[in-house]
Design a protein around this motif. Structure first.
Motif, short mmCIF file in Angstrom:
data_model
loop_
_atom_site.label_atom_id
_atom_site.label_comp_id
_atom_site.label_asym_id
_atom_site.label_seq_id
_atom_site.Cartn_x
_atom_site.Cartn_y
_atom_site.Cartn_z
N ASP A 12 29.37 89.85 35.38
CA ASP A 12 28.78 90.34 34.14
C ASP A 12 27.91 89.22 33.57
OD1 ASP A 12 28.13 91.21 31.59
OD2 ASP A 12 30.10 92.06 31.19
N ILE A 13 26.60 89.43 33.56
CA ILE A 13 25.68 88.38 33.13
C ILE A 13 25.95 87.93 31.70
CG2 ILE A 13 23.86 89.89 32.25
CD1 ILE A 13 23.32 86.81 34.48
N ARG A 14 26.45 88.83 30.88
CA ARG A 14 26.76 88.47 29.49
C ARG A 14 27.94 87.52 29.40
NH1 ARG A 14 26.69 94.79 28.32
NH2 ARG A 14 27.82 94.53 30.29
N LYS A 15 28.97 87.77 30.23
CA LYS A 15 30.13 86.89 30.23
C LYS A 15 29.78 85.52 30.80
CE LYS A 15 33.77 90.40 30.40
NZ LYS A 15 34.92 90.93 31.16
N LEU A 16 28.87 85.50 31.78
CA LEU A 16 28.44 84.22 32.34
C LEU A 16 27.77 83.36 31.27
CD1 LEU A 16 26.96 85.00 35.89
CD2 LEU A 16 29.16 83.97 35.30
N THR A 17 26.89 83.97 30.48
CA THR A 17 26.20 83.20 29.45
C THR A 17 27.14 82.79 28.32
OG1 THR A 17 25.50 85.26 28.36
CG2 THR A 17 23.97 84.27 29.94
N GLU A 18 28.16 83.59 28.06
CA GLU A 18 29.14 83.20 27.05
C GLU A 18 29.93 81.98 27.50
OE1 GLU A 18 31.62 86.56 26.30
OE2 GLU A 18 30.01 87.78 25.40
N TYR A 19 30.23 81.91 28.80
CA TYR A 19 31.04 80.81 29.31
C TYR A 19 30.21 79.57 29.65
CZ TYR A 19 34.42 78.26 32.18
OH TYR A 19 35.24 77.28 32.69
N PHE A 20 29.09 79.78 30.36
CA PHE A 20 28.29 78.64 30.82
C PHE A 20 27.13 78.31 29.88
CE2 PHE A 20 30.16 80.22 34.83
CZ PHE A 20 30.69 79.05 35.34
N GLY A 21 26.79 79.22 28.98
CA GLY A 21 25.65 79.00 28.10
C GLY A 21 24.41 79.70 28.63
N ILE A 22 23.50 80.06 27.72
CA ILE A 22 22.29 80.77 28.10
C ILE A 22 21.42 79.97 29.04
CG2 ILE A 22 20.90 79.95 26.15
CD1 ILE A 22 20.89 83.55 27.49
N GLU A 23 21.56 78.62 29.00
CA GLU A 23 20.74 77.76 29.85
C GLU A 23 21.09 77.88 31.33
OE1 GLU A 23 24.18 75.38 28.12
OE2 GLU A 23 22.65 76.78 27.39
N CYS A 24 22.19 78.56 31.66
CA CYS A 24 22.53 78.71 33.08
C CYS A 24 21.62 79.72 33.77
CB CYS A 24 23.99 79.13 33.23
SG CYS A 24 24.33 80.87 32.86
N LEU A 25 20.91 80.55 32.99
CA LEU A 25 20.02 81.55 33.57
C LEU A 25 18.68 80.94 33.95
CD1 LEU A 25 20.60 84.56 31.14
CD2 LEU A 25 21.66 84.18 33.37
N LYS A 26 18.14 81.39 35.06
CA LYS A 26 16.81 80.93 35.46
C LYS A 26 15.73 81.55 34.59
CE LYS A 26 17.66 79.85 40.34
NZ LYS A 26 17.31 80.16 41.76
N GLU A 27 15.92 82.81 34.21
CA GLU A 27 14.96 83.50 33.35
C GLU A 27 15.71 84.14 32.19
OE1 GLU A 27 11.93 85.88 35.49
OE2 GLU A 27 13.05 85.32 37.29
N PRO A 28 16.06 83.35 31.18
CA PRO A 28 16.87 83.89 30.07
C PRO A 28 16.20 85.04 29.33
CG PRO A 28 16.01 81.71 29.54
CD PRO A 28 15.77 81.93 30.99
#
Length: 318
Positions: free
Chosen positions: A190-206
């Motif tokens: 779940d991309i939303r859970k990933l950003t909650e845990y690792f932070g939005i900066e973990c995405l290549k294209e936030p």
């Protein structure tokens, strides 16, 4: 790559700066929960009071607990689920009324059988496939009664054959739930859970995540057009609607009479006043009904009910 909310583990390097090891570490420590893709029919819509509200077919993701995620991803083992959280209710076309189908079966799983026709708009609890299953307690009773007869039979294997027939074609059924199996390859991120845990900066294209949350508004009306707003004279309070229906039979009924009539209606197999099965439970002092969603419940006590009756009677005199 199309924008979506759920991804396979193999896609992690395509959408984030994370590695598979990062995900494994978070799940191994039970700090991150994953999801799973499931496809099934006759899943059960379940209320907070464990009432079965209907059946639906579903192809989509369900939430997993941190423990379940660890078993699937780190241990590589399959699991079986009877209850889970539906993550994509928009994939459900309709809720099917199953009261008539299961009304005659012994029910030891759900608190009661009701019908809630609206598809929930937010994640909700569901059961795996609801079906008629063998009543093992009743089967054991039958076997116990038949055992003396089998012992007297000239064929020593007769009893074994009878047991096999009873198990494969059980004569006594009950309401049951068939668990669904989840394999490691069904895991989803779940991309939303990933950003909650690792932070939005973990995405290549936030900015792509933001696209999924955009709300597109209709184009503005021309300035020379004045919209006509008409407030329809339609009663929206479901309790008031039921009160109106009771008073249609006898306008002189008091609040106590109406309360007792509605209580009898809720207990009946076929409701005449609460036709949409809005009321989940009704005691001597309180009506508990569904709100805007299956997970939203509203309690109406007798003082409030008396006020509603007064308001309805006043509106009928106009």
């Amino acid at each position: 790559m199309t924008t979506r909310s759920f991804y396979r583990l193999d896609e992690i390097s395509d959408i984030t700066r994370l590695t598979k090891g990062d995900i494994l570490n978070a799940v191994e420590r039970q700090e991150l929960a994953l999801c799973a893709w499931v496809a099934g029919k006759k899943f059960g819509l379940v209320s907070k009071t464990n009432a079965l509200l209907g059946l639906f077919d579903y192809n989509g993701t369900v939430s997993l607990t941190k423990q379940q995620s660890q078993t699937l991803l780190c241990d590589g083992k399959s699991i079986r689920l009877e209850r889970f959280l539906i993550q994509e209710p928009e994939r459900i076309k309709a809720i099917i009324d199953c009261r008539a189908q299961f009304v005659d079966l012994p029910n030891r799983i759900f608190s009661k059988l009701l019908y809630f026709s609206d598809v929930p708009k937010s994640p909700f609890v569901a059961s795996s496939t609801v079906c008629d299953a063998a009543d093992h307690s009743a089967l054991l009773g039958i076997m116990k009664e038949e055992q003396p007869k089998w012992a007297k039979h000239e064929n020593p294997f007769h009893g074994l054959g009878q047991v096999f027939d009873l198990v494969t074609n059980p004569p006594v059924k009950q309401l049951g739930v068939q668990p669904i199996g989840i394999k490691p390859e069904q895991l989803r991120l779940d991309i939303r859970k990933l950003t909650e845990y690792f932070g939005i900066e973990c995405l290549k294209e936030p900015e792509r995540l933001a696209l999924t949350n955009q709300t597109y508004l209709p184009s503005r009306q021309k300035t020379n057009q004045t919209p006509m707003l008409i407030k329809p004279n339609i009663e929206t309070n479901p309790i008031k609607v039921m009160i109106h229906a009771v008073l249609d039979n006898d306008p002189d009924f008091g609040s106590k009479d109406i309360w007792n009539i509605l209580k009898q209606d809720v207990l009946s197999d076929e409701r005449h006043f609460d036709v949409e099965s809005i009321i989940d439970e009704m005691t001597n002092n309180e009506i508990i009904r569904f709100g805007d969603g299956v997970d939203t419940q509203i309690a109406t006590g007798k003082p409030r009910f008396r006020t509603l009756v007064s308001e309805v009677k006043k509106s009928r005199r106009k």
